[in-house]
Design a protein around this motif. Structure first.
Motif, PDB file in Angstrom:
ATOM      1  N   HIS A  34       0.854  -1.182   0.000  1.00 27.43           N
ATOM      2  CA  HIS A  34       0.000   0.000   0.000  1.00 27.43           C
ATOM      3  C   HIS A  34       0.892   1.234   0.000  1.00 27.43           C
ATOM      4  CE1 HIS A  34      -3.602  -2.326   0.632  1.00 27.43           C
ATOM      5  NE2 HIS A  34      -2.955  -3.009   1.561  1.00 27.43           N
ATOM      6  N   GLY A  35       0.749   2.036  -1.026  1.00 26.06           N
ATOM      7  CA  GLY A  35       1.534   3.263  -1.119  1.00 26.06           C
ATOM      8  C   GLY A  35       0.769   4.431  -0.531  1.00 26.06           C
ATOM      9  N   THR A  36       1.384   5.588  -0.579  1.00 24.19           N
ATOM     10  CA  THR A  36       0.713   6.787  -0.094  1.00 24.19           C
ATOM     11  C   THR A  36      -0.275   7.270  -1.140  1.00 24.19           C
ATOM     12  OG1 THR A  36       2.429   8.181  -1.001  1.00 24.19           O
ATOM     13  CG2 THR A  36       2.694   7.475   1.283  1.00 24.19           C
ATOM     14  N   ARG A  37      -1.289   7.953  -0.676  1.00 20.40           N
ATOM     15  CA  ARG A  37      -2.281   8.475  -1.608  1.00 20.40           C
ATOM     16  C   ARG A  37      -1.695   9.670  -2.347  1.00 20.40           C
ATOM     17  NH1 ARG A  37      -7.669   9.661   1.390  1.00 20.40           N
ATOM     18  NH2 ARG A  37      -6.263  11.267   2.155  1.00 20.40           N
ATOM     19  N   GLN A  38      -1.845   9.707  -3.632  1.00 19.74           N
ATOM     20  CA  GLN A  38      -1.318  10.797  -4.432  1.00 19.74           C
ATOM     21  C   GLN A  38      -2.322  11.942  -4.546  1.00 19.74           C
ATOM     22  OE1 GLN A  38       1.754  11.078  -5.457  1.00 19.74           O
ATOM     23  NE2 GLN A  38       2.250   9.080  -4.607  1.00 19.74           N
ATOM     24  N   ASN A  39      -3.509  11.791  -3.954  1.00 20.82           N
ATOM     25  CA  ASN A  39      -4.516  12.842  -4.031  1.00 20.82           C
ATOM     26  C   ASN A  39      -4.244  13.960  -3.041  1.00 20.82           C
ATOM     27  OD1 ASN A  39      -5.779  11.255  -5.904  1.00 20.82           O
ATOM     28  ND2 ASN A  39      -7.191  10.341  -4.456  1.00 20.82           N
ATOM     29  N   ASP A  40      -3.415  13.724  -2.047  1.00 20.27           N
ATOM     30  CA  ASP A  40      -3.111  14.746  -1.059  1.00 20.27           C
ATOM     31  C   ASP A  40      -2.289  15.862  -1.693  1.00 20.27           C
ATOM     32  OD1 ASP A  40      -4.395  13.280   0.829  1.00 20.27           O
ATOM     33  OD2 ASP A  40      -2.574  12.392   1.664  1.00 20.27           O
ATOM     34  N   PHE A  41      -2.562  17.077  -1.242  1.00 28.36           N
ATOM     35  CA  PHE A  41      -1.797  18.211  -1.745  1.00 28.36           C
ATOM     36  C   PHE A  41      -0.472  18.272  -0.998  1.00 28.36           C
ATOM     37  CE2 PHE A  41      -0.581  22.680  -1.962  1.00 28.36           C
ATOM     38  CZ  PHE A  41      -0.669  22.883  -3.325  1.00 28.36           C
ATOM     39  N   PRO A  42       0.643  18.348  -1.693  1.00 28.16           N
ATOM     40  CA  PRO A  42       1.945  18.387  -1.015  1.00 28.16           C
ATOM     41  C   PRO A  42       2.206  19.769  -0.412  1.00 28.16           C
ATOM     42  CG  PRO A  42       2.241  18.469  -3.385  1.00 28.16           C
ATOM     43  CD  PRO A  42       0.770  18.287  -3.138  1.00 28.16           C
ATOM     44  N   TRP A  43       1.824  19.945   0.850  1.00 30.34           N
ATOM     45  CA  TRP A  43       1.955  21.240   1.510  1.00 30.34           C
ATOM     46  C   TRP A  43       3.406  21.665   1.653  1.00 30.34           C
ATOM     47  CZ3 TRP A  43      -1.828  24.475   1.804  1.00 30.34           C
ATOM     48  CH2 TRP A  43      -3.132  24.005   1.790  1.00 30.34           C
ATOM     49  N   ARG A  44       4.302  20.714   1.810  1.00 27.15           N
ATOM     50  CA  ARG A  44       5.709  21.067   1.979  1.00 27.15           C
ATOM     51  C   ARG A  44       6.247  21.796   0.751  1.00 27.15           C
ATOM     52  NH1 ARG A  44       9.656  16.673   4.233  1.00 27.15           N
ATOM     53  NH2 ARG A  44       8.664  17.384   6.123  1.00 27.15           N
ATOM     54  N   ARG A  45       5.781  21.389  -0.420  1.00 26.34           N
ATOM     55  CA  ARG A  45       6.231  22.029  -1.657  1.00 26.34           C
ATOM     56  C   ARG A  45       5.808  23.494  -1.704  1.00 26.34           C
ATOM     57  NH1 ARG A  45       3.811  19.789  -7.116  1.00 26.34           N
ATOM     58  NH2 ARG A  45       2.071  20.958  -6.305  1.00 26.34           N
ATOM     59  N   LEU A  46       4.701  23.840  -1.057  1.00 24.88           N
ATOM     60  CA  LEU A  46       4.215  25.206  -1.050  1.00 24.88           C
ATOM     61  C   LEU A  46       4.754  26.004   0.130  1.00 24.88           C
ATOM     62  CD1 LEU A  46       2.208  27.213  -2.363  1.00 24.88           C
ATOM     63  CD2 LEU A  46       0.509  26.375  -0.756  1.00 24.88           C
ATOM     64  N   LEU A  47       4.895  25.360   1.275  1.00 21.53           N
ATOM     65  CA  LEU A  47       5.269  26.091   2.481  1.00 21.53           C
ATOM     66  C   LEU A  47       6.743  26.477   2.525  1.00 21.53           C
ATOM     67  CD1 LEU A  47       3.191  24.267   5.211  1.00 21.53           C
ATOM     68  CD2 LEU A  47       2.802  26.504   4.216  1.00 21.53           C
ATOM     69  N   ILE A  48       7.613  25.667   1.974  1.00 23.53           N
ATOM     70  CA  ILE A  48       9.051  25.965   2.037  1.00 23.53           C
ATOM     71  C   ILE A  48       9.394  27.267   1.303  1.00 23.53           C
ATOM     72  CG2 ILE A  48      11.320  25.157   1.279  1.00 23.53           C
ATOM     73  CD1 ILE A  48      10.518  22.373   2.157  1.00 23.53           C
ATOM     74  N   PRO A  49       8.902  27.522   0.084  1.00 20.69           N
ATOM     75  CA  PRO A  49       9.211  28.811  -0.549  1.00 20.69           C
ATOM     76  C   PRO A  49       8.646  30.008   0.226  1.00 20.69           C
ATOM     77  CG  PRO A  49       8.483  27.258  -2.207  1.00 20.69           C
ATOM     78  CD  PRO A  49       8.252  26.613  -0.871  1.00 20.69           C
ATOM     79  N   PHE A  50       7.442  29.848   0.809  1.00 21.46           N
ATOM     80  CA  PHE A  50       6.878  30.951   1.587  1.00 21.46           C
ATOM     81  C   PHE A  50       7.683  31.186   2.866  1.00 21.46           C
ATOM     82  CE2 PHE A  50       2.974  30.499  -0.951  1.00 21.46           C
ATOM     83  CZ  PHE A  50       2.784  31.847  -1.263  1.00 21.46           C
ATOM     84  N   ALA A  51       8.177  30.131   3.464  1.00 23.17           N
ATOM     85  CA  ALA A  51       9.007  30.293   4.663  1.00 23.17           C
ATOM     86  C   ALA A  51      10.316  31.000   4.316  1.00 23.17           C
ATOM     87  CB  ALA A  51       9.275  28.929   5.289  1.00 23.17           C
ATOM     88  N   ILE A  52      10.910  30.654   3.189  1.00 24.95           N
ATOM     89  CA  ILE A  52      12.156  31.304   2.765  1.00 24.95           C
ATOM     90  C   ILE A  52      11.895  32.771   2.444  1.00 24.95           C
ATOM     91  CG2 ILE A  52      13.901  31.352   0.940  1.00 24.95           C
ATOM     92  CD1 ILE A  52      13.688  28.280   0.891  1.00 24.95           C
ATOM     93  N   ALA A  53      10.799  33.056   1.745  1.00 27.96           N
ATOM     94  CA  ALA A  53      10.480  34.445   1.401  1.00 27.96           C
ATOM     95  C   ALA A  53      10.185  35.258   2.660  1.00 27.96           C
ATOM     96  CB  ALA A  53       9.290  34.488   0.445  1.00 27.96           C
TER      97      ALA A  53
END
Length: 101
Positions: A34-53
């Protein structure tokens, strides 16, 4: 009959007798992973650039505030030095650097 365990830690949920029976008869074993669900939104991909900015913006505001403070201190220092020095004269021309109180 030689009993063997499944190789490595690929499928620790397979009972040993099922594994040995499959090895003896040549029957294939189907392993469902059983793999992870791919329907979840990857929040880390969005939050890291905002944290850097955000960190860059806070750092920039900090540098601006520090420069303003340093300029304020420099202006006060120049005013105190000019007030203490009194008028400066060269040749017959005198220059008063600060107003007297």
């Amino acid at each position: 009959m030689r009993h063997r365990e499944p190789p490595g830690h690929l499928a620790p949920h397979i009972p040993a007798d099922t594994w040995n029976r499959a090895q003896a008869t040549g029957q294939p074993i189907v392993i469902v992973v059983h793999g992870t669900r791919q329907n979840d939104f990857p929040w880390r991909r969005l939050l890291i650039p905002f944290a850097i900015a955000g960190a860059a913006a806070l750092g920039t505001w900090g540098v601006v505030a520090a420069l303003a403070w340093l300029l304020d201190i420099a202006a006060h220092t120049a005013t105190v030095i000019a007030g203490a020095a009194g008028p400066i004269g060269v040749g017959g021309i005198t220059l008063k650097l600060a107003r007297s109180k």
